[in-house]
Design a protein around this motif. Structure first.
Motif, PDB file in Angstrom:
ATOM      1  N   LEU A 170      -7.082   2.348 -10.600  1.00 54.92           N
ATOM      2  CA  LEU A 170      -6.531   2.511 -11.954  1.00 54.92           C
ATOM      3  C   LEU A 170      -7.140   1.485 -12.910  1.00 54.92           C
ATOM      4  CD1 LEU A 170      -2.786   3.217 -11.114  1.00 54.92           C
ATOM      5  CD2 LEU A 170      -4.462   4.840 -12.036  1.00 54.92           C
ATOM      6  N   LEU A 171      -7.373   0.267 -12.430  1.00 59.77           N
ATOM      7  CA  LEU A 171      -8.000  -0.746 -13.282  1.00 59.77           C
ATOM      8  C   LEU A 171      -9.434  -0.356 -13.619  1.00 59.77           C
ATOM      9  CD1 LEU A 171      -7.996  -3.457 -14.723  1.00 59.77           C
ATOM     10  CD2 LEU A 171      -8.597  -4.554 -12.542  1.00 59.77           C
ATOM     11  N   ALA A 172     -10.173   0.167 -12.653  1.00 59.81           N
ATOM     12  CA  ALA A 172     -11.544   0.600 -12.923  1.00 59.81           C
ATOM     13  C   ALA A 172     -11.565   1.698 -13.973  1.00 59.81           C
ATOM     14  CB  ALA A 172     -12.199   1.084 -11.633  1.00 59.81           C
ATOM     15  N   ALA A 173     -10.662   2.671 -13.852  1.00 53.35           N
ATOM     16  CA  ALA A 173     -10.590   3.743 -14.844  1.00 53.35           C
ATOM     17  C   ALA A 173     -10.278   3.188 -16.227  1.00 53.35           C
ATOM     18  CB  ALA A 173      -9.531   4.760 -14.429  1.00 53.35           C
ATOM     19  N   GLU A 174      -9.343   2.263 -16.283  1.00 55.36           N
ATOM     20  CA  GLU A 174      -8.980   1.659 -17.567  1.00 55.36           C
ATOM     21  C   GLU A 174     -10.170   0.949 -18.195  1.00 55.36           C
ATOM     22  OE1 GLU A 174      -6.167  -2.011 -19.152  1.00 55.36           O
ATOM     23  OE2 GLU A 174      -5.578  -0.936 -17.331  1.00 55.36           O
ATOM     24  N   ARG A 175     -10.916   0.210 -17.390  1.00 48.28           N
ATOM     25  CA  ARG A 175     -12.066  -0.539 -17.918  1.00 48.28           C
ATOM     26  C   ARG A 175     -13.190   0.392 -18.349  1.00 48.28           C
ATOM     27  NH1 ARG A 175     -13.429  -5.349 -13.891  1.00 48.28           N
ATOM     28  NH2 ARG A 175     -15.087  -5.591 -15.442  1.00 48.28           N
ATOM     29  N   LEU A 176     -13.268   1.581 -17.764  1.00 50.31           N
ATOM     30  CA  LEU A 176     -14.263   2.574 -18.185  1.00 50.31           C
ATOM     31  C   LEU A 176     -13.781   3.396 -19.374  1.00 50.31           C
ATOM     32  CD1 LEU A 176     -15.492   3.952 -14.732  1.00 50.31           C
ATOM     33  CD2 LEU A 176     -16.877   2.660 -16.373  1.00 50.31           C
ATOM     34  N   GLY A 177     -12.496   3.288 -19.708  1.00 50.16           N
ATOM     35  CA  GLY A 177     -11.925   4.120 -20.760  1.00 50.16           C
ATOM     36  C   GLY A 177     -11.725   5.545 -20.311  1.00 50.16           C
ATOM     37  N   ALA A 178     -11.417   5.733 -19.018  1.00 47.86           N
ATOM     38  CA  ALA A 178     -11.309   7.069 -18.435  1.00 47.86           C
ATOM     39  C   ALA A 178      -9.874   7.370 -18.029  1.00 47.86           C
ATOM     40  CB  ALA A 178     -12.211   7.174 -17.204  1.00 47.86           C
ATOM     41  N   ALA A 179      -9.490   8.622 -18.179  1.00 44.78           N
ATOM     42  CA  ALA A 179      -8.207   9.074 -17.656  1.00 44.78           C
ATOM     43  C   ALA A 179      -8.339   9.255 -16.147  1.00 44.78           C
ATOM     44  CB  ALA A 179      -7.806  10.388 -18.301  1.00 44.78           C
ATOM     45  N   PRO A 180      -7.324   8.901 -15.358  1.00 40.90           N
ATOM     46  CA  PRO A 180      -7.419   9.069 -13.905  1.00 40.90           C
ATOM     47  C   PRO A 180      -7.807  10.476 -13.475  1.00 40.90           C
ATOM     48  CG  PRO A 180      -5.512   7.730 -14.451  1.00 40.90           C
ATOM     49  CD  PRO A 180      -6.069   8.234 -15.758  1.00 40.90           C
ATOM     50  N   GLY A 181      -7.326  11.480 -14.215  1.00 40.40           N
ATOM     51  CA  GLY A 181      -7.646  12.851 -13.860  1.00 40.40           C
ATOM     52  C   GLY A 181      -9.105  13.221 -14.046  1.00 40.40           C
ATOM     53  N   ASN A 182      -9.862  12.368 -14.755  1.00 38.70           N
ATOM     54  CA  ASN A 182     -11.295  12.605 -14.963  1.00 38.70           C
ATOM     55  C   ASN A 182     -12.152  11.746 -14.033  1.00 38.70           C
ATOM     56  OD1 ASN A 182     -10.862  14.482 -16.950  1.00 38.70           O
ATOM     57  ND2 ASN A 182     -11.102  13.037 -18.640  1.00 38.70           N
ATOM     58  N   CYS A 183     -11.532  11.154 -13.033  1.00 39.70           N
ATOM     59  CA  CYS A 183     -12.254  10.247 -12.136  1.00 39.70           C
ATOM     60  C   CYS A 183     -12.408  10.833 -10.740  1.00 39.70           C
ATOM     61  CB  CYS A 183     -11.507   8.915 -12.028  1.00 39.70           C
ATOM     62  SG  CYS A 183     -11.509   7.943 -13.548  1.00 39.70           S
ATOM     63  N   LEU A 184     -13.595  10.630 -10.206  1.00 33.97           N
ATOM     64  CA  LEU A 184     -13.911  10.989  -8.831  1.00 33.97           C
ATOM     65  C   LEU A 184     -14.060   9.715  -8.022  1.00 33.97           C
ATOM     66  CD1 LEU A 184     -14.911  12.862  -6.522  1.00 33.97           C
ATOM     67  CD2 LEU A 184     -17.215  12.635  -7.496  1.00 33.97           C
ATOM     68  N   VAL A 185     -13.305   9.580  -6.956  1.00 35.20           N
ATOM     69  CA  VAL A 185     -13.395   8.448  -6.040  1.00 35.20           C
ATOM     70  C   VAL A 185     -14.243   8.864  -4.841  1.00 35.20           C
ATOM     71  CG1 VAL A 185     -12.093   7.035  -4.402  1.00 35.20           C
ATOM     72  CG2 VAL A 185     -11.224   7.386  -6.732  1.00 35.20           C
ATOM     73  N   VAL A 186     -15.209   8.021  -4.479  1.00 39.25           N
ATOM     74  CA  VAL A 186     -16.056   8.277  -3.312  1.00 39.25           C
ATOM     75  C   VAL A 186     -15.775   7.179  -2.295  1.00 39.25           C
ATOM     76  CG1 VAL A 186     -18.400   8.657  -2.473  1.00 39.25           C
ATOM     77  CG2 VAL A 186     -17.791   9.318  -4.814  1.00 39.25           C
ATOM     78  N   GLU A 187     -15.264   7.568  -1.133  1.00 38.95           N
ATOM     79  CA  GLU A 187     -14.742   6.616  -0.152  1.00 38.95           C
ATOM     80  C   GLU A 187     -15.124   7.017   1.274  1.00 38.95           C
ATOM     81  OE1 GLU A 187     -13.035   3.945   0.562  1.00 38.95           O
ATOM     82  OE2 GLU A 187     -12.217   3.205  -1.328  1.00 38.95           O
ATOM     83  N   ASP A 188     -15.029   6.028   2.167  1.00 44.45           N
ATOM     84  CA  ASP A 188     -15.224   6.318   3.593  1.00 44.45           C
ATOM     85  C   ASP A 188     -14.014   5.928   4.428  1.00 44.45           C
ATOM     86  OD1 ASP A 188     -16.255   3.554   5.392  1.00 44.45           O
ATOM     87  OD2 ASP A 188     -15.880   3.422   3.250  1.00 44.45           O
ATOM     88  N   ALA A 189     -13.091   5.136   3.862  1.00 44.66           N
ATOM     89  CA  ALA A 189     -12.012   4.557   4.659  1.00 44.66           C
ATOM     90  C   ALA A 189     -10.651   5.128   4.281  1.00 44.66           C
ATOM     91  CB  ALA A 189     -11.991   3.043   4.467  1.00 44.66           C
ATOM     92  N   PRO A 190      -9.759   5.266   5.246  1.00 46.92           N
ATOM     93  CA  PRO A 190      -8.425   5.807   4.957  1.00 46.92           C
ATOM     94  C   PRO A 190      -7.671   5.050   3.871  1.00 46.92           C
ATOM     95  CG  PRO A 190      -8.806   5.790   7.314  1.00 46.92           C
ATOM     96  CD  PRO A 190      -9.961   5.065   6.705  1.00 46.92           C
ATOM     97  N   SER A 191      -7.752   3.712   3.865  1.00 48.58           N
ATOM     98  CA  SER A 191      -7.019   2.949   2.855  1.00 48.58           C
ATOM     99  C   SER A 191      -7.549   3.231   1.455  1.00 48.58           C
ATOM    100  CB  SER A 191      -7.096   1.449   3.152  1.00 48.58           C
ATOM    101  OG  SER A 191      -8.435   0.985   3.105  1.00 48.58           O
TER     102      SER A 191
END
Length: 214
Positions: free
Chosen positions: A144-165
């Motif tokens: 959420l902090l990364a989205a805020e710093r980019l000026g992006a709504a969470p719904g417009n964000c794609l997270v790319v991950e490898d770990a369950p957490s």
């Protein structure tokens, strides 16, 4: 100014940087200092943050001292260890629109910068690290902090991950989550790719096909 409607938030270790062997070596070195079983320590470390690992495997030790030792070992590994970027990482990151992507890591920014320098990967404007948040993954706070710093709504964000957490963190943040670099899908991901290289065209399409004119 960023003109992309699609923003991409990347985990680092295990997603862009292949640091598995490095992490195993650092934990083994720490375990050896305290005459602990390296395999058991690493098994716990895979699913917990360092402070939680220390509490589980060495409750009698001073956690602050443990963390200082571990950080020193990690810093030395950044200086002298061998690192590699996952196949496809460099062209993927260079192909993303400026201001459309960020790094969200449970590590620290100076180590991320060191690893990116060692592997030749470009860095984004936004890096959210362990020092920048009060709660780490699986809390949604880092994403959420990364989205805020980019000026992006969470719904417009794609997270790319490898770990369950990390997957859990992205889902709790209300974002689209894609899993990479695992043979089987991590529970909850919206899409799964066996490798980052396989995912790269779709990630680029997400960030660029939604381009808008401001």
């Amino acid at each position: 100014m960023n003109t992309s409607a699609g923003y991409v938030l990347f985990d680092v270790d295990g997603t862009l940087i292949d640091a598995l062997d490095n992490q195993r070596r650092v934990w083994a070195a720490w375990a050896a200092r305290h005459h602990l079983d390296p395999a058991e320590v690493y098994r716990v470390a895979l699913r917990t943050r360092p402070s939680e690992t220390f509490a589980a495997v060495a409750p009698a030790l001073d956690p602050a001292q443990c963390l200082a030792e571990f950080h020193a070992l990690e810093d030395e590994d950044v200086r002298s260890g061998m690192y590699s970027a996952f196949d496809g990482a460099a062209p993927l990151l260079r192909g993303l629109p400026a201001g459309s992507w960020a790094l969200v890591t449970s590590n620290y920014e100076h180590r991320v910068r060191g690893r990116f320098s060692r592997t030749g990967l470009p860095l984004p404007e936004v890096i959210v690290d362990a020092a920048g948040v009060s709660e780490g993954k699986p809390s949604p706070v880092p994403y959420l902090l990364a989205a805020e710093r980019l000026g992006a709504a969470p719904g417009n964000c794609l997270v790319v991950e490898d770990a369950p957490s990390g997957v859990e963190a992205g889902l709790r943040a209300g974002m689209t989550v894609w899993g990479v670099n695992t043979p089987l899908p991590v529970e909850g991901v919206h899409r799964h790719f066996a490798s980052l290289r396989e995912a790269a065209p779709s990630i680029l399409a997400y960030a660029t096909a939604q381009s808008i004119v401001n």
